[in-house]
Design a protein around this motif. Structure first.
Motif, mmCIF file in Angstrom:
data_model
loop_
_atom_site.group_PDB
_atom_site.id
_atom_site.type_symbol
_atom_site.label_atom_id
_atom_site.label_comp_id
_atom_site.label_asym_id
_atom_site.label_seq_id
_atom_site.Cartn_x
_atom_site.Cartn_y
_atom_site.Cartn_z
ATOM 1 N N MET A 52 0.836 -1.169 0.000
ATOM 2 C CA MET A 52 0.000 0.000 0.000
ATOM 3 C C MET A 52 0.892 1.247 0.000
ATOM 4 N N PRO A 53 0.642 2.177 -0.894
ATOM 5 C CA PRO A 53 1.499 3.368 -0.976
ATOM 6 C C PRO A 53 1.298 4.309 0.213
ATOM 7 N N ALA A 54 2.301 5.129 0.443
ATOM 8 C CA ALA A 54 2.225 6.126 1.512
ATOM 9 C C ALA A 54 1.173 7.180 1.172
ATOM 10 N N ILE A 55 0.566 7.721 2.210
ATOM 11 C CA ILE A 55 -0.421 8.793 2.081
ATOM 12 C C ILE A 55 0.297 10.110 2.340
ATOM 13 N N THR A 56 0.203 11.053 1.405
ATOM 14 C CA THR A 56 0.788 12.371 1.625
ATOM 15 C C THR A 56 -0.096 13.134 2.592
ATOM 16 N N VAL A 57 0.496 13.555 3.698
ATOM 17 C CA VAL A 57 -0.217 14.264 4.747
ATOM 18 C C VAL A 57 -0.032 15.764 4.600
ATOM 19 N N MET A 58 1.173 16.172 4.156
ATOM 20 C CA MET A 58 1.510 17.592 4.067
ATOM 21 C C MET A 58 2.653 17.743 3.084
ATOM 22 N N GLU A 59 2.608 18.810 2.309
ATOM 23 C CA GLU A 59 3.683 19.064 1.334
ATOM 24 C C GLU A 59 3.746 20.568 1.098
ATOM 25 N N ASP A 60 4.857 21.185 1.488
ATOM 26 C CA ASP A 60 5.083 22.590 1.172
ATOM 27 C C ASP A 60 6.583 22.841 1.060
ATOM 28 N N GLU A 61 6.971 24.098 1.004
ATOM 29 C CA GLU A 61 8.388 24.415 0.806
ATOM 30 C C GLU A 61 9.239 24.062 2.021
ATOM 31 N N ASN A 62 8.616 23.876 3.181
ATOM 32 C CA ASN A 62 9.345 23.596 4.411
ATOM 33 C C ASN A 62 9.486 22.110 4.729
ATOM 34 N N ILE A 63 8.437 21.354 4.427
ATOM 35 C CA ILE A 63 8.384 19.975 4.902
ATOM 36 C C ILE A 63 7.486 19.124 4.011
ATOM 37 N N SER A 64 7.839 17.867 3.910
ATOM 38 C CA SER A 64 6.958 16.850 3.325
ATOM 39 C C SER A 64 6.656 15.863 4.435
#
Length: 134
Positions: free
Chosen positions: A1-13
């Motif tokens: 099962m692939p990872a779920i993206t919780v947050m993505e911005d210029e500071n952190i993934s």
């Protein structure tokens, strides 16, 4: 099962790995204040939503942490995430010596409060260790 993206911005993934119940973040640069707190709060929300107990912090790009954020983390954030069952913390250490010292102190503090902590040089090694933790 692939990872779920919780947050993505210029500071952190930030991702959640459903099979291993690992919350995984990777910092991209120094950031502090509201963006830093929002990211850690997103981690708390993810722990609560999915029943996570393991956190992988890839902090290679974190040169240090602001004192105000460290105080907030100890006073506010840590008690909330610990109450949700945080048990294991894998840290990919920053290359910067100031960041290394800061994270070492945090790890000692959280270890004394029941979070099993280990340091790594790669996310792959850290994830493997967390997958093996019961």
């Amino acid at each position: 099962m692939p990872a779920i993206t919780v947050m993505e911005d210029e500071n952190i993934s930030m991702w959640f790995h459903p099979e291993s119940k690992i919350l995984h973040h990777q910092t991209h640069q120094f950031f502090s204040g509201k963006p830093f707190r929002d990211a850690l709060n997103k981690g708390v929300e993810t722990f609560e939503r999915f029943g996570a107990q393991k956190w992988l912090s890839d902090d290679r790009e974190t040169p240090s942490l602001a004192n105000e954020d460290l105080d907030w983390g100890d006073r506010d954030w840590f008690p909330r995430v610990a109450k949700l069952g945080w048990k294991y913390w894998a840290i990919v250490m920053p290359e910067n010596s100031v960041g290394q010292r800061t994270l070492t102190r945090l790890a000692e503090n959280y270890s004394a409060r029941g979070v099993v902590t280990r340091f790594f040089t790669s996310s792959e090694e850290a994830q493997k260790w967390l997958e093996d933790c019961m």
